[in-house]
Each structure stands twice: as C-alpha cells, then as structure tokens.
Design an enzyme around this catalytic site. Sequence first.
Site, short mmCIF file in Angstrom:
data_model
loop_
_atom_site.label_atom_id
_atom_site.label_comp_id
_atom_site.label_asym_id
_atom_site.label_seq_id
_atom_site.Cartn_x
_atom_site.Cartn_y
_atom_site.Cartn_z
CG ASN A 125 -1.89 1.15 1.25
OD1 ASN A 125 -1.82 2.06 0.43
ND2 ASN A 125 -2.80 1.12 2.21
NE ARG A 185 -6.15 1.88 -0.35
CZ ARG A 185 -6.17 2.99 0.37
NH1 ARG A 185 -5.07 3.41 0.99
NH2 ARG A 185 -7.27 3.72 0.46
CG HIS A 216 -12.25 4.38 2.49
ND1 HIS A 216 -12.85 5.43 3.16
CD2 HIS A 216 -10.91 4.63 2.51
CE1 HIS A 216 -11.93 6.28 3.56
NE2 HIS A 216 -10.75 5.82 3.17
NE ARG A 229 -8.86 12.74 3.11
CZ ARG A 229 -8.89 11.48 2.72
NH1 ARG A 229 -9.57 11.15 1.62
NH2 ARG A 229 -8.27 10.54 3.40
CD GLU A 289 -8.74 -0.63 4.02
OE1 GLU A 289 -8.93 -0.07 2.93
OE2 GLU A 289 -8.29 -0.05 5.02
#
Length: 395
Positions: A9, A88, A177, A238, A381
């Site tokens: 990742n 990813r 996601h 964010r 994940e």
Amino acid sequence: MTTPILLLNAGSSSIKYQVIDADDEDVLASGIIQRIGDESGTIDHTVDGQTFHETRGFPNHGRALTVLVKMFDEHGPALTSVRAVGHRIVHGGSFFNSTTVLTDEVLDRLREVSPLAPLHNPPGLAGVEAAMRSLPDVPHVAIFDTAFFSTLPAEAYTYAIPRELAAEHGIRKYGFHGTSHSYVSRKVAEVLGEPYESFDQIVCHLGNGASISAVRGGEAVEASMGLTPLAGLVMGTRSGDVDPGLHAFLARRLGMSIDDIDTLLNKKSGMLGLSGVTDFRDINELIAEGDADARLALDVYTHRLLSYIGSYIAVLGGVKAITFTAGVGENNPGLRAAIADRLAFLGVTLDAAANDTRSKEPRVISGPDSAITLLVVPTNEELAMARETKEAIGA
C-alpha cells in the site's frame, strides 16, 4: 500448500506492507516504510513477533523497495516463496471494476486516470513500478478502492453538469475505501448468519479518512466519496462536503490558487481545521476540559454522519444493519452511542455494555429488541486484498 502474497500500500511518502498466506490467512510479516524522500526515513519490519528497525534515507520509492527486499532477505520470510504481489490502487477510473493483473497496458490506463487522484495514484504507481523491478518473476495485481462501487446506479453516480463534459473527462462519483466496505459488509453477513444477498445494510468506515456506503443485497448503491476522496463525511484533515461555490469565493476574495484551495480542503480542514487536532482521544480530552471548538467539531462530525445514515436508510427503503469500522468507528463508543440515541425514533436500542467493550472481534452492540442491528466489525483491508489477489492469479 501455502500461498504467501506480498501486499503493498504505497502512499506519497510511505509504503505499508504485509505478507499473508492466502490459504490459512496467517500474517507472516508486516511493516511500514516512512518518510520516503527524506534523509531520515525509517523502516519497521515485523516477523515472528519481533520488529527490526532501521533509519536511513529513502530518496524515492525504488530505493525504498530495495531496502524492503533487503529486510526480507535478512530477517525473513524469504520473498522467493511469494506467489504474487497485490497493490492497493486508489482510483481505477471507469476502466477497472474488479481486481486486475497488472500489464503494460493496464499501467498505461492507470497513468491516464491519475489526474482523478493526483494525491494517491502517482505514488501508488511509483510503488508498483519499483516492486515490479524488484520482484519481476511473480504476477502483480491491482486492487482498486473504487471497484466495489462500480455497481452504483447512474442516478447515484451522475453529477448534474453538462453530460458531454462529464463523459469526455470521466467526471462522476466513484467512491473509495471499497476494499474495506466489501470486506466489512460480507463479514456482517457472517456475523448475522444470513446470506450476503438477502438484506440491506449501511457501512460506516470512520478513520482519518471516512466514508459511508449503502449496500443493497450485496451490491453498493450509494457512497459518500465522489470523484475524489474529498467528498462526504468530515474527516481528520479533509473537509468532506462543502458548497462547491467555496472554491470561487476563496479565489476571488483571498486570491487563493486552485492548489492552495485543494491543500486547504484536503490537509488543513476537517477535525484539524475545526479543533486543531485529528485524534479523537485528543478531541475527547479537549471536550472534557471545556474546549468549545472541540465540542463543536464533534457535533459537526456526528451531524454529518447522522445525515448520511438517514439519507441512506431512505435510499434503501430501510436497513437491517448499520456497522461501524476503522479506527474511529471501532474505538469510539461515545460516537456510536450518540448515533444510536439519535436513531431511537426508528426503534434503535443500544446494548451499553457491548458498546463499551473493547475487542478486536466483530460484535453486535444493539439491544435484542432493536429494530436495526448495530455492529462493530474491525476492518481488514490487507486480508481482503490477499483473497482478491489469490483469486486473480487463479491460485
């Protein structure tokens, strides 16, 4: 027989990694390389419960991957046993709606869609290219954050802008996601003992990045993130949803450039902008000390989340389950209790003891008489990526 898979990742200045045996799903090694591009970067490599640490300069992702291979050579497990590498990739654009074996053609397509995720895809691709040079003899596979949301209906993914412009430049809602939402929604079905396709649910992925999905009969039909991962819920740094006119207002009133505004909304807003901190433990401490800004930040966060949950219940026409996952979702019982309390009018009840229990296991936290089942399901994940990589290479 074993199927060890290396999972990477790659971020702009970091690479997280694991080796998972996709057959028995054991984690054989894990680690993180941080501060790529810095003279004082670090790598932490964990195997058999022991962590090996080094501090050194990582001028780029290629050098970082070289050191990663060296750590495996020195401390194990041997990368010669790895059957594939799973990467990813945040944005697959409209080209990719499932896990894909990486080829030169696929890499060219990914470069085309990089402008849709300028903060995420370029470093991801740099990691892919470096890994393919370091490990050229095994297949490399891309797992896309956007793939789970390829089932969104047109009414959900279409923006009300000129259709020719949207079509030419791929401007639409994509959702992100997705690997987490897919894993968690399937795990909910296991916990409830029901077929995945037999019920509707909402998944709240609440971490530093946060998103929410509506899943009807095993297919995503709505998602909070949009063209980019900036839209939707309030996040660590964010903003989530703001009036699109804010960009023009800031440009005209303050003379801010597009890059300045992008940085403001992605890196200086959210909980950081509202309270000065991003960690919910710090926010709760500030609230306990009477900090009004922290209190408002949490109220804004909760209100936005509740608003999305309410709208998705309407989109689905009712739900069987609402699940909390990721760092904040898994570890903040106060937030979960606040949402349950606000949903009491729908017949939602909370099992306070179950909600307050800290556990790494998936669990139901609603009362036995609750009209909607509330759950906490830790996301994984990397395991989802390992499963998808194994399937893609036909192992």
